[in-house]
Design an enzyme around this catalytic site. Sequence first.
Site, PDB file in Angstrom:
ATOM      1  CG  ASP A 127       0.713  -2.179   6.078  1.00  7.74           C
ATOM      2  OD1 ASP A 127      -0.238  -2.321   6.876  1.00  7.74           O
ATOM      3  OD2 ASP A 127       0.607  -1.578   5.001  1.00  7.74           O
ATOM      4  CD  GLN A 178      -6.843  -4.309   4.454  1.00 11.76           C
ATOM      5  OE1 GLN A 178      -7.758  -4.953   4.978  1.00 11.76           O
ATOM      6  NE2 GLN A 178      -7.047  -3.125   3.910  1.00 11.76           N
ATOM      7  CB  CYS A 204      -3.767   3.437  -1.499  1.00 13.41           C
ATOM      8  SG  CYS A 204      -5.068   4.602  -1.184  1.00 13.41           S
ATOM      9  CE  LYS A 253      -7.167  -0.161   6.470  1.00  6.22           C
ATOM     10  NZ  LYS A 253      -7.955   0.416   5.405  1.00  6.22           N
ATOM     11  CG  HIS A 259      -1.859   1.013   1.423  1.00  7.46           C
ATOM     12  ND1 HIS A 259      -1.552   2.277   1.858  1.00  7.46           N
ATOM     13  CD2 HIS A 259      -3.193   1.011   1.210  1.00  7.46           C
ATOM     14  CE1 HIS A 259      -2.655   3.007   1.909  1.00  7.46           C
ATOM     15  NE2 HIS A 259      -3.671   2.263   1.517  1.00  7.46           N
TER      16      HIS A 259
END
Length: 407
Positions: free
Chosen positions: A196, A199, A362, A222, A119
């Site tokens: 990261d 998600q 993104c 999220k 991302h």
Amino acid sequence: MNEIRKQFPILNQEVNGHPLVYLDSAATSQKPIQVLEVIKRYYDFDNSNVHRGVHTLGNRATDSYEGAREKIRKFINANSTKEIIYTRGTTTSINTVAFAYGRQNVEEGDEIVISYMEHHSNLIPWQQLAKEKKAVLKYFDLESDGTITLETVRNTITDKTKIVAITMASNVLGTINPIKEIAAIAHEHGAIIVVDAAQAAPHMPIDVQDLNVDFLGFSGHKMCGPTGIGVLYGKEKLLEEMEPIEFGGEMIDFVDLYDSTWKELPWKFEGGTPNIAGAIGLGAAIDFLTEIGIENIANHEHELVEYALNEMEKIGGISIYGPRDPKQRCGLITFNLEGVHPHDLATVLDMNGIAIRAGHHCAQPLMKWLTCTATARASFYMYNTKEDIDRLVEGLRGAKEYFNDVF
Ligand code: C6P
């Protein structure tokens, strides 16, 4: 499922004359009543600044704010709450590592390794750092199914590598990366690993000590929490050695005319009045996820993905990106319908009450790798059902017919 869905009244509405099917949780998840009530209760009864007052409201706010930090620590099995920094979200978490740790530790000629599936939030900070430091930015190549092999990882990381920054789960391909193994290879070469987990944290168990990662970031919004709050996990030793990048109130110990000293961890990285309601809301979201069980959420999403992949493949004319094995992917499916722009597709689905995302997500370098400019994406969470997927498939069949007839 009924009990879970009852917690999300937003799902119980009609959009454009159809019952809403919300398939955009990878962009932001819906928030359960449990979380909304905790935030309201905070504003109704406890609203006050933290770490400042000696009055009762201030103490209550501080207790709830710090209590949420402990919940987050436990959720990712960090060693200490000193390792849990509140941020605005994943983007701020990664920027903090790039410009606090990165500026101090990366020099000319050093390598920073990321992947094609990042991302922009885990790409641009490293691009900028590499430019500033005249460091070399390298990419892990992807296999044709959108996975990264450990052979590639071994061939890309060298003794010049200082930082490996990689997503745990791709917001486009859905690929789940072997973080523990990548961390071990990075460490063999003396590099650190930054993960990261935007998600991943909402959808699968994370144990930062077992993974042995150095930094890891994620976003509250999220994972059933509010927007504007996120987390940076960092190993205590590394955080101790880092200088803050935001200066002002809250983060100082002692200020003199020409010099200042910083508070201890984690507060030295939390300059200014923090997002108190956000942190407390995130704590409530973690309670909610823990009650359902993050393993149960992961299993439910794997089932949904498997079902959706099978049903979508039957439609014909749909290209699905990322690994075919549902166990290798998180709860989202990115695709294109032949001859139809994803924005047109998303608009037609919205006319049928189905919310999906369309665009470059993104991840423009990844779009280039996929040789397309945009894709459609359906993403699932614990409140989605097989009936939601049936509605998606029905909508896609309808859209296919509609565009075939019109054009
Ligand atoms: N992806 C999506 O629809 P923030 O905006 O800081 O909360 O999260 C940024 C981010 C970082 N990494 C990954 C893997 C992400 O998916 C995201 C956010 C959303 O895919 C919005 S672009």
